[in-house]
Write an enzyme that holds these catalytic residues in place. Structure first.
Site, PDB file in Angstrom:
ATOM      1  CG  ASP A  50      -1.949   1.071   1.235  1.00  0.00           C
ATOM      2  OD1 ASP A  50      -1.969   1.869   0.284  1.00  0.00           O
ATOM      3  OD2 ASP A  50      -2.745   1.132   2.191  1.00  0.00           O
ATOM      4  CG  ASP A  84      -3.705   3.857  -3.099  1.00  0.00           C
ATOM      5  OD1 ASP A  84      -4.571   3.032  -3.421  1.00  0.00           O
ATOM      6  OD2 ASP A  84      -3.844   4.649  -2.137  1.00  0.00           O
ATOM      7  CD  GLU A  85      -5.318  -0.287  -0.897  1.00  0.00           C
ATOM      8  OE1 GLU A  85      -5.481  -1.442  -0.432  1.00  0.00           O
ATOM      9  OE2 GLU A  85      -6.143   0.630  -0.746  1.00  0.00           O
TER      10      GLU A  85
END
Length: 403
Positions: free
Chosen positions: A9, A105-106
């Site tokens: 993350d 974003d992960e």
């Protein structure tokens, strides 16, 4: 043998990317936000100094400014975020071909079959990834390591920023069960409210519930959450190029105030039907059925569904069926807190079917005209904003637009 799954993350992603171009602001409280003069004036991301003032994602700019008068605002650059997201996933791809992005974003990484190439120690591999992100891209990541995807994600959330957390067969109950139930994947505000009525506030309390009770309260999702809380989740990490077959396309919303009038229900169904139809058209999909789910103020769930005579991806078709189903299931003025419209029996073909009409021409001709209208409206919204144009409700009212 258990799988070894990482969840990586990116920390404060939008803000971190913006600060690459503004290093002088790195120690100051900074937030990325939409236009403060419009309804989109909310906080999209914040850096660590801003977090220390209590600034939160999704709160309004004025609320954040009240908490932190010295807060520095930066505009978003979504193209730049996509570019960095691709660079990050390219690095992940050097460690395994099983990389599943979860948002911009992960990502999950299944390194079960490849970790021997990098020393065989998952914690060491996580450290390598964190070091490479800092050195090559100037970004930081938090990494969760576990035997399933849900616990790996809990691990990346457990300690931030720039940290690694291992949730193993030996320690998972100790780490996971004391956490708030809202930390569990897919437990949103509505689910938390339902569970709180039954004294369920932690993941451990959720795990102790009977599966049948959770399914009665929350349907299929209840059974899924039972598995998550008890470490029974086993879905594979699915590479980005392996898309799962779409079985349904739905959209639901919990309203700020309960709906008690038919015209309010029509407005809600129209907005949701329009959103569902637009998503299907963008992906070249058609549906062969529609379902409507009504959640009342006392959390009673009413569901109805119907097969269509022919596949469609038009808002007007979905909306008319949704109205019919809502009339069947709702007894006015019982307050409605949530509505969901779902397109079922998804296919990528409209089936060559044409019904002749003695007065109005063929069904396919009318559908083609309607599709052009709906596509034109979607184009107007993309250019001028989601509130620029909307369908009228069945009672002649005008609706806003909100996905």
């Amino acid at each position: 043998m258990d799988r070894v799954i990482l969840h990586c993350d990116l920390n404060s992603f939008f803000a971190s990317v913006e600060l690459l171009n503004h290093p002088e602001l790195r120690e100051l409280p900074v937030a990325v936000c939409g236009d403060p003069t419009s309804r989109h004036g909310i906080i999209l991301a914040k850096n660590e100094p801003a977090k220390r003032f209590g600034v939160q994602t999704a709160e309004t700019v004025w609320q954040a400014k009240k908490k932190c008068p010295a807060l520095v605002f930066l505009p978003p650059h979504h193209g730049l975020y996509r570019e960095y997201s691709q660079k990050v996933n390219a690095i992940y791809g050097q460690y395994t071909d099983l990389v599943e992005p979860f948002g911009i974003d992960e990502s999950w990484l299944d390194i079960t079959g490849s970790m021997h190439l990098f020393g065989g120690d998952p914690v060491s591999i996580a450290s390598q990834l964190r070091d490479r992100m800092r050195r090559e891209l100037g970004l930081t990541i938090s990494v969760g390591i576990s035997f399933n995807k849900v616990f790996a994600k809990l691990g990346s959330d457990y300690k931030k920023p720039d940290a690694t957390t291992v949730i193993s067969r030996d320690n998972w109950q100790e780490i996971v069960w004391p956490l708030p139930v809202g930390d569990l994947l897919f437990v949103g505000r509505s689910a938390r409210s339902v569970l709180a009525q039954y004294g369920v506030h932690t993941i451990g309390q959720l795990a102790a519930c009977k599966r049948e009770m959770l399914e009665t309260l929350m349907g299929k999702m209840g059974g899924q959450l039972y598995e998550y809380a008890n470490g029974l989740e086993h879905s594979p990490v699915r590479p980005q190029h392996q898309t799962e077959q779409v079985k349904s396309v739905g959209n639901g919303t919990t309203f700020p105030q309960n709906l008690t009038r038919w015209d309010e229900v029509c407005t809600g169904l129209s907005l949701l039907s329009d959103s569902v139809a637009g998503r299907m058209r963008r992906h070249g999909l058609y549906c062969g059925g529609v379902s409507v789910t009504i959640r009342t103020a006392d959390f009673k769930t009413i569901s109805r569904q119907k097969r269509l005579d022919a596949p469609t991806h038009l808002m007007k078709d979905i909306y008319h069926v949704a109205l019919e189903l809502a009339r069947q299931g709702w007894k006015a003025p019982e307050p409605i807190r949530m509505l969901t419209v779902t397109a079922l029996y998804i296919t990528d073909s409209a089936d060559s079917y044409e019904q002749l009409d003695l007065l109005g021409g063929s069904t396919s001709q009318r559908n083609e005209k309607q599709e052009k209208i709906e596509d034109a409206m979607a184009a107007i919204r993309r250019k001028y904003g989601k509130d620029s144009i909307a369908f009228g409700t069945s009672d002649g009212g005008q609706m806003g637009w909100d996905d």
